[in-house]
Enzyme design. Sequence first.
Site, PDB file in Angstrom:
ATOM      1  N   LYS A 132      -1.476  -6.806 -17.445  1.00  0.00           N
ATOM      2  CA  LYS A 132      -0.114  -5.688 -16.525  1.00  0.00           C
ATOM      3  C   LYS A 132       0.362  -5.262 -17.541  1.00  0.00           C
ATOM      4  O   LYS A 132       0.509  -4.402 -17.796  1.00  0.00           O
ATOM      5  CB  LYS A 132       0.334  -6.636 -15.410  1.00  0.00           C
ATOM      6  CG  LYS A 132      -0.619  -7.555 -14.480  1.00  0.00           C
ATOM      7  CD  LYS A 132       0.663  -8.223 -13.226  1.00  0.00           C
ATOM      8  CE  LYS A 132      -0.298  -7.978 -12.752  1.00  0.00           C
ATOM      9  NZ  LYS A 132       0.924  -8.822 -10.395  1.00  0.00           N
ATOM     10  N   ASP A 140       1.780  -3.456  -6.969  1.00  0.00           N
ATOM     11  CA  ASP A 140       2.298  -4.682  -5.911  1.00  0.00           C
ATOM     12  C   ASP A 140       3.232  -3.843  -5.402  1.00  0.00           C
ATOM     13  O   ASP A 140       3.993  -4.852  -4.167  1.00  0.00           O
ATOM     14  CB  ASP A 140       2.709  -5.266  -7.317  1.00  0.00           C
ATOM     15  CG  ASP A 140       1.588  -6.728  -8.072  1.00  0.00           C
ATOM     16  OD1 ASP A 140       0.776  -6.668  -6.847  1.00  0.00           O
ATOM     17  OD2 ASP A 140       1.635  -7.099  -8.923  1.00  0.00           O
TER      18      ASP A 140
END
Length: 523
Positions: free
Chosen positions: A309, A351
């Site tokens: 990420k 997210d």
Amino acid sequence: MYTKVAVPINASTVPGVLEQVGLGLASGAGVLEWRSDYLEGLTAELADQVIRQIQGKMGSKAELLVTCRDAREGGAKAVKLAARVAVLTRAAACGARYIDIEYVNYQKSQVKGAIDQALKEASQCRLILSAHDFDSPFEDIRALYKAMQRINPKAIAKMVFTPYHINDCFEAFDVLHTAHSDVIVLCMGQAGQMSRILAPKLGGFLTFASLDKAHSTAPGQMTVQEYRDLYRPESMTADTELFGVIADPVGHSMSPAIHNACFAKLGMNKRYLPLLVSDDFTGLTAFLDNLCARPWMHARGFSVTLPHKHNALDYTRARKGHIEPLAETIGAANTLILDPVTSRPSAYNTDYAGALDAICQGLKIDRAGLAGKRVAVAGAGGVSRAIVAGLTDAGASVCIYNRTVERGQHLAEAFGCDYAGLDALDGMAADLLVNGTSVGMSPDVETMPVPEASLHANMAVFDTVYNPLETRLLRVARARGCPVVDGLAMFVGQAMAQFKLFTGQAGDPDLMREVVITQLRGR
Ligand code: NAP
């Protein structure tokens, strides 16, 4: 050219072989590969009888490939070379559509003589010349392909190897892309799965899928049902667009199931693959650069998860791409989009958007309604960081409660929040409680991050854990009259946001939810 899906038949008894043939035909496979080396008591005469029975069952529903694999190249047991050649020549005479012999053995003059003679007498039969390396990539796969072509230009070259890293697959893809003859190139294991799935896009002559997990004949081989349902090989074309989840490990990911289900529902010529990318930043950079150097791979977009990420942001910076401001603030991207013309990357974090959408839908408010809400966030890991960024951006007043207080403090300081230890949750005053810890996750389903007594009816509760779907925290909260939001809503929310970035269109949240529930039940 249409890539055929071959299903191996690997029973040790004749009734077992015939049963598997029935299952293989029912699966709709275009080719059945009888792995005669698995049959107990194999002789050329027995092979003759078995092939006739197989053909009686098959009719013209599928083509028959007969293999009698050398034990040194993955065969089930040691069978003398002369006996194996006798089986294959008999198979050609009995009407098999293909016979497969190892290139290394075909180079022996008596073997080549016998096989060539059998093929001359059986014009329906084609030769597959195969080479396998179960340990590593071939030293020079192009040279190997050329040598195979030279020794028999009419043969279908088949090269199968185990990549050390997903990046070892690209040479194999180049061979497929530039080949002027029928060729099969497959990479084994999770790192090579892309080669099996994309064979129809890349022009492979055959790809293999097993009847079920128990009958797989090579590492990384999927079941034919999984292949059909998830990846729709029959409608893949050379310009099928490539998406996927980049992770290490990646086997557990539910993202291929949900995105492919939506692509299929909308009839999109796109496929979403699990992509095992190891070696951290260097591995990720090489992988994305490899894709960008091959426009014919049509790589368009990726979900990115652990451990990449942060690497995804670094890659985007290094390639002078665009980073969504909140992804920069969070310090993590979970979505990468590659421009179809320039390959320039854009990085996003869905997210936080998924979490905020889940909360707003659950509480029947819009994002503006989050302003001024008092939110207690339990946890200070990656998920909590994205949620805290989104909540503070929306104007909520956040307090972070974490087991490791310094980690909570660090996060709180980054976003101007309050912080405390997890035990202080007992006395919290909040409109919304968010569980961003892994507490309550399967298998520890009876644990919860806060004491039951701290939940009251005026507080909404959002649990990011989605396995199980209803955690103990949510069960207790519901019983106390709290509005609840489950982790699946966030998971679907972030996937919906990714789908929009991937395609410009809305996915189907009900279908995504249904797919995840089915996957969770199967675990
Ligand atoms: P992470 O970075 O490893 O953080 C884990 C967090 O859980 C930390 O705050 C850790 O506290 C806390 N924790 C772990 N075990 C604990 C325990 N026994 N008691 C108290 N606190 C504990 O993980 P993450 O990526 O943030 O993921 C956290 C959870 O989010 C996952 O377990 C998953 O269920 C959920 N999740 C949901 C989605 C979704 O879309 N719904 C997506 C991804 C993840 P310390 O700092 O003290 O270690």
